[in-house]
Write a protein that holds these residues in place. Structure first.
Motif, PDB file in Angstrom:
ATOM      1  N   VAL A  44      45.051  12.385   5.337  1.00  0.00           N
ATOM      2  CA  VAL A  44      44.211  12.517   4.131  1.00  0.00           C
ATOM      3  C   VAL A  44      42.894  11.755   4.293  1.00  0.00           C
ATOM      4  O   VAL A  44      41.811  12.349   4.241  1.00  0.00           O
ATOM      5  CB  VAL A  44      44.974  12.010   2.875  1.00  0.00           C
ATOM      6  N   GLU A  45      42.991  10.452   4.498  1.00  0.00           N
ATOM      7  CA  GLU A  45      41.784   9.628   4.445  1.00  0.00           C
ATOM      8  C   GLU A  45      40.880   9.830   5.658  1.00  0.00           C
ATOM      9  O   GLU A  45      39.656   9.951   5.514  1.00  0.00           O
ATOM     10  CB  GLU A  45      42.175   8.154   4.310  1.00  0.00           C
ATOM     11  N   VAL A  46      41.470   9.842   6.863  1.00  0.00           N
ATOM     12  CA  VAL A  46      40.626   9.974   8.063  1.00  0.00           C
ATOM     13  C   VAL A  46      39.880  11.305   8.105  1.00  0.00           C
ATOM     14  O   VAL A  46      38.666  11.327   8.334  1.00  0.00           O
ATOM     15  CB  VAL A  46      41.467   9.749   9.338  1.00  0.00           C
ATOM     16  N   PRO A  47      40.567  12.454   7.878  1.00  0.00           N
ATOM     17  CA  PRO A  47      39.810  13.714   7.897  1.00  0.00           C
ATOM     18  C   PRO A  47      38.700  13.759   6.842  1.00  0.00           C
ATOM     19  O   PRO A  47      37.595  14.230   7.121  1.00  0.00           O
ATOM     20  CB  PRO A  47      40.883  14.773   7.610  1.00  0.00           C
ATOM     21  N   LEU A  48      38.994  13.243   5.640  1.00  0.00           N
ATOM     22  CA  LEU A  48      37.980  13.285   4.583  1.00  0.00           C
ATOM     23  C   LEU A  48      36.853  12.277   4.836  1.00  0.00           C
ATOM     24  O   LEU A  48      35.736  12.464   4.362  1.00  0.00           O
ATOM     25  CB  LEU A  48      38.633  12.996   3.226  1.00  0.00           C
ATOM     26  N   GLY A  49      37.167  11.221   5.588  1.00  0.00           N
ATOM     27  CA  GLY A  49      36.147  10.207   5.842  1.00  0.00           C
ATOM     28  C   GLY A  49      35.357  10.428   7.112  1.00  0.00           C
ATOM     29  O   GLY A  49      34.436   9.661   7.409  1.00  0.00           O
ATOM     30  N   LEU A  50      35.701  11.480   7.882  1.00  0.00           N
ATOM     31  CA  LEU A  50      35.025  11.703   9.160  1.00  0.00           C
ATOM     32  C   LEU A  50      33.509  11.883   9.046  1.00  0.00           C
ATOM     33  O   LEU A  50      32.761  11.366   9.885  1.00  0.00           O
ATOM     34  CB  LEU A  50      35.641  12.913   9.871  1.00  0.00           C
ATOM     35  N   PRO A  51      33.010  12.629   8.050  1.00  0.00           N
ATOM     36  CA  PRO A  51      31.547  12.801   8.001  1.00  0.00           C
ATOM     37  C   PRO A  51      30.787  11.475   7.927  1.00  0.00           C
ATOM     38  O   PRO A  51      29.769  11.303   8.600  1.00  0.00           O
ATOM     39  CB  PRO A  51      31.342  13.630   6.727  1.00  0.00           C
ATOM     40  N   LEU A  52      31.287  10.534   7.116  1.00  0.00           N
ATOM     41  CA  LEU A  52      30.592   9.252   7.019  1.00  0.00           C
ATOM     42  C   LEU A  52      30.779   8.424   8.292  1.00  0.00           C
ATOM     43  O   LEU A  52      29.885   7.685   8.690  1.00  0.00           O
ATOM     44  CB  LEU A  52      31.083   8.465   5.808  1.00  0.00           C
ATOM     45  N   LEU A  53      31.934   8.570   8.942  1.00  0.00           N
ATOM     46  CA  LEU A  53      32.137   7.872  10.214  1.00  0.00           C
ATOM     47  C   LEU A  53      31.171   8.400  11.274  1.00  0.00           C
ATOM     48  O   LEU A  53      30.543   7.611  11.998  1.00  0.00           O
ATOM     49  CB  LEU A  53      33.581   8.049  10.697  1.00  0.00           C
ATOM     50  N   ILE A  54      31.028   9.717  11.357  1.00  0.00           N
ATOM     51  CA  ILE A  54      30.087  10.286  12.318  1.00  0.00           C
ATOM     52  C   ILE A  54      28.656   9.857  11.967  1.00  0.00           C
ATOM     53  O   ILE A  54      27.835   9.609  12.849  1.00  0.00           O
ATOM     54  CB  ILE A  54      30.195  11.817  12.340  1.00  0.00           C
ATOM     55  N   GLY A  55      28.379   9.738  10.660  1.00  0.00           N
ATOM     56  CA  GLY A  55      27.069   9.232  10.250  1.00  0.00           C
ATOM     57  C   GLY A  55      26.827   7.820  10.749  1.00  0.00           C
ATOM     58  O   GLY A  55      25.725   7.470  11.182  1.00  0.00           O
ATOM     59  N   GLY A  56      27.878   6.984  10.703  1.00  0.00           N
ATOM     60  CA  GLY A  56      27.763   5.627  11.235  1.00  0.00           C
ATOM     61  C   GLY A  56      27.548   5.612  12.736  1.00  0.00           C
ATOM     62  O   GLY A  56      26.726   4.847  13.252  1.00  0.00           O
ATOM     63  N   LEU A  57      28.283   6.479  13.447  1.00  0.00           N
ATOM     64  CA  LEU A  57      28.093   6.577  14.902  1.00  0.00           C
ATOM     65  C   LEU A  57      26.684   7.077  15.225  1.00  0.00           C
ATOM     66  O   LEU A  57      26.048   6.608  16.180  1.00  0.00           O
ATOM     67  CB  LEU A  57      29.129   7.546  15.484  1.00  0.00           C
ATOM     68  N   ARG A  58      26.219   8.006  14.425  1.00  0.00           N
ATOM     69  CA  ARG A  58      24.863   8.552  14.623  1.00  0.00           C
ATOM     70  C   ARG A  58      23.809   7.471  14.455  1.00  0.00           C
ATOM     71  O   ARG A  58      22.904   7.321  15.284  1.00  0.00           O
ATOM     72  CB  ARG A  58      24.654   9.674  13.606  1.00  0.00           C
ATOM     73  N   SER A  59      23.960   6.679  13.393  1.00  0.00           N
ATOM     74  CA  SER A  59      23.018   5.596  13.144  1.00  0.00           C
ATOM     75  C   SER A  59      23.066   4.555  14.260  1.00  0.00           C
ATOM     76  O   SER A  59      22.019   4.080  14.743  1.00  0.00           O
ATOM     77  CB  SER A  59      23.330   4.947  11.789  1.00  0.00           C
ATOM     78  N   ALA A  60      24.278   4.216  14.704  1.00  0.00           N
ATOM     79  CA  ALA A  60      24.424   3.218  15.766  1.00  0.00           C
ATOM     80  C   ALA A  60      23.810   3.712  17.078  1.00  0.00           C
ATOM     81  O   ALA A  60      23.123   2.963  17.780  1.00  0.00           O
ATOM     82  CB  ALA A  60      25.906   2.899  15.967  1.00  0.00           C
ATOM     83  N   ALA A  61      24.058   4.984  17.413  1.00  0.00           N
ATOM     84  CA  ALA A  61      23.527   5.528  18.664  1.00  0.00           C
ATOM     85  C   ALA A  61      22.000   5.524  18.664  1.00  0.00           C
ATOM     86  O   ALA A  61      21.371   5.203  19.687  1.00  0.00           O
ATOM     87  CB  ALA A  61      24.049   6.944  18.871  1.00  0.00           C
ATOM     88  N   LEU A  62      21.406   5.853  17.520  1.00  0.00           N
ATOM     89  CA  LEU A  62      19.941   5.867  17.455  1.00  0.00           C
ATOM     90  C   LEU A  62      19.368   4.452  17.574  1.00  0.00           C
ATOM     91  O   LEU A  62      18.338   4.240  18.212  1.00  0.00           O
ATOM     92  CB  LEU A  62      19.484   6.519  16.144  1.00  0.00           C
ATOM     93  N   GLN A  63      20.043   3.480  16.955  1.00  0.00           N
ATOM     94  CA  GLN A  63      19.572   2.105  17.074  1.00  0.00           C
ATOM     95  C   GLN A  63      19.677   1.611  18.517  1.00  0.00           C
ATOM     96  O   GLN A  63      18.771   0.946  19.033  1.00  0.00           O
ATOM     97  CB  GLN A  63      20.392   1.197  16.154  1.00  0.00           C
ATOM     98  N   VAL A  64      20.793   1.963  19.162  1.00  0.00           N
ATOM     99  CA  VAL A  64      20.988   1.492  20.540  1.00  0.00           C
ATOM    100  C   VAL A  64      20.021   2.177  21.494  1.00  0.00           C
ATOM    101  O   VAL A  64      19.420   1.525  22.361  1.00  0.00           O
ATOM    102  CB  VAL A  64      22.444   1.721  20.981  1.00  0.00           C
ATOM    103  N   VAL A  65      19.839   3.493  21.349  1.00  0.00           N
ATOM    104  CA  VAL A  65      18.967   4.207  22.288  1.00  0.00           C
ATOM    105  C   VAL A  65      17.518   3.713  22.170  1.00  0.00           C
ATOM    106  O   VAL A  65      16.770   3.725  23.161  1.00  0.00           O
ATOM    107  CB  VAL A  65      19.055   5.730  22.044  1.00  0.00           C
ATOM    108  N   ALA A  66      17.145   3.253  20.993  1.00  0.00           N
ATOM    109  CA  ALA A  66      15.799   2.707  20.831  1.00  0.00           C
ATOM    110  C   ALA A  66      15.697   1.296  21.405  1.00  0.00           C
ATOM    111  O   ALA A  66      14.637   0.894  21.901  1.00  0.00           O
ATOM    112  CB  ALA A  66      15.410   2.696  19.353  1.00  0.00           C
ATOM    113  N   THR A  67      16.806   0.551  21.368  1.00  0.00           N
ATOM    114  CA  THR A  67      16.781  -0.847  21.799  1.00  0.00           C
ATOM    115  C   THR A  67      17.031  -1.009  23.293  1.00  0.00           C
ATOM    116  O   THR A  67      16.631  -2.014  23.880  1.00  0.00           O
ATOM    117  CB  THR A  67      17.832  -1.650  21.006  1.00  0.00           C
ATOM    118  N   VAL A  68      17.683  -0.012  23.901  1.00  0.00           N
ATOM    119  CA  VAL A  68      17.988  -0.106  25.340  1.00  0.00           C
ATOM    120  C   VAL A  68      16.709  -0.260  26.170  1.00  0.00           C
ATOM    121  O   VAL A  68      16.750  -0.752  27.301  1.00  0.00           O
ATOM    122  CB  VAL A  68      18.799   1.136  25.781  1.00  0.00           C
TER     123      VAL A  68
END
Length: 244
Positions: free
Chosen positions: A139-163
């Motif tokens: 229930v919770e993980v499938p419904l929460g996936l969009p926000l989790l992917i949003g967090g991964l997206r934000s983290a990846a963009l921050q890291v790719v800019a900082t690398v």
């Protein structure tokens, strides 16, 4: 405008395929640091975020630690870690700094995704006899996936800019062209390197946006950011936690 044209000419010159650091190799190094850092950060932050989101425990502590991690300057941390670990461990020092940079966004996405799930849905799952483990995974993980992917997206963009700053300690990547260009006063090279990083960030952003759409179960729209913004104040609050 001339500088922009010169930067494009530098970027697409055949000379970029040769030399001490060919452009494809720089792209590969940049992507490798980004991928490894986000992967390690995800392995740390996702289980912790799901635990916080499911149990409601430790949220304030997680927010405090995330805020402290965001406040640490990545460049200063890399230099400090190089001094502490030694010059033979520069990659480990850089990845540690990038992991600390990525953890807050992924952690926020993980627990905010579960907090955004309607409590009536969770109560209904509990009422039909689901165990806490089944509620989490079905229930919770499938419904929460969009926000989790949003967090991964934000983290990846921050890291790719900082690398880019990894080049300062001799680890290559696209930042090498910027640092070398500044030293040589080759501003077409500086701008060309910056454009390459921007292009890589846009590609990653597009891929994560695609994944964010794909992972949503058909018929489930409650977790989409657009719906969250249009929905209840509680959903707006948890969506804001991811984008902070």
């Amino acid at each position: 405008m001339n500088l922009f044209a010169e930067a494009l000419a530098w970027l697409f010159s055949p000379d970029r395929l040769t030399g001490s650091l060919p452009l494809p190799l720089a792209f590969g190094q940049h992507l490798l640091f980004t991928f490894v850092s986000v992967l390690i950060a995800a392995a740390i932050a996702i289980p912790l975020g799901w635990y916080i989101g499911h149990t409601g425990r430790g949220r304030q502590l997680a927010i405090g630690l995330s805020g402290a991690a965001r406040a640490i300057p990545s460049f200063g941390l890399i230099l400090l870690l190089v001094l502490v670990l030694g010059v033979l461990h520069k990659p480990e020092a850089a990845i540690t700094a990038f992991v600390l940079l990525a953890v807050p966004s992924i952690l926020a996405g993980a627990y905010a995704g579960l907090e955004a799930v309607d409590r009536r849905v969770v109560d209904a799952a509990r009422a039909v006899g689901m165990t806490e483990w089944q509620i989490l995974w079905r229930v919770e993980v499938p419904l929460g996936l969009p926000l989790l992917i949003g967090g991964l997206r934000s983290a990846a963009l921050q890291v790719v800019a900082t690398v880019a700053i990894a080049a300062y300690i001799g680890l290559g990547g696209l930042g090498y062209y910027i640092i070398q260009g500044v030293a040589l006063r080759r501003f077409d090279q500086v701008l060309g390197g910056a454009l390459a990083i921007v292009a890589l960030a846009l590609i990653l952003d597009g891929l994560f946006a695609l994944v964010q759409r794909v992972v949503v179960p058909r018929g489930v729209t409650a977790g989409r950011v657009k719906d969250v913004r249009d929905g209840s104040s509680r959903r707006r609050r948890v969506a804001g936690a991811v984008t902070e």
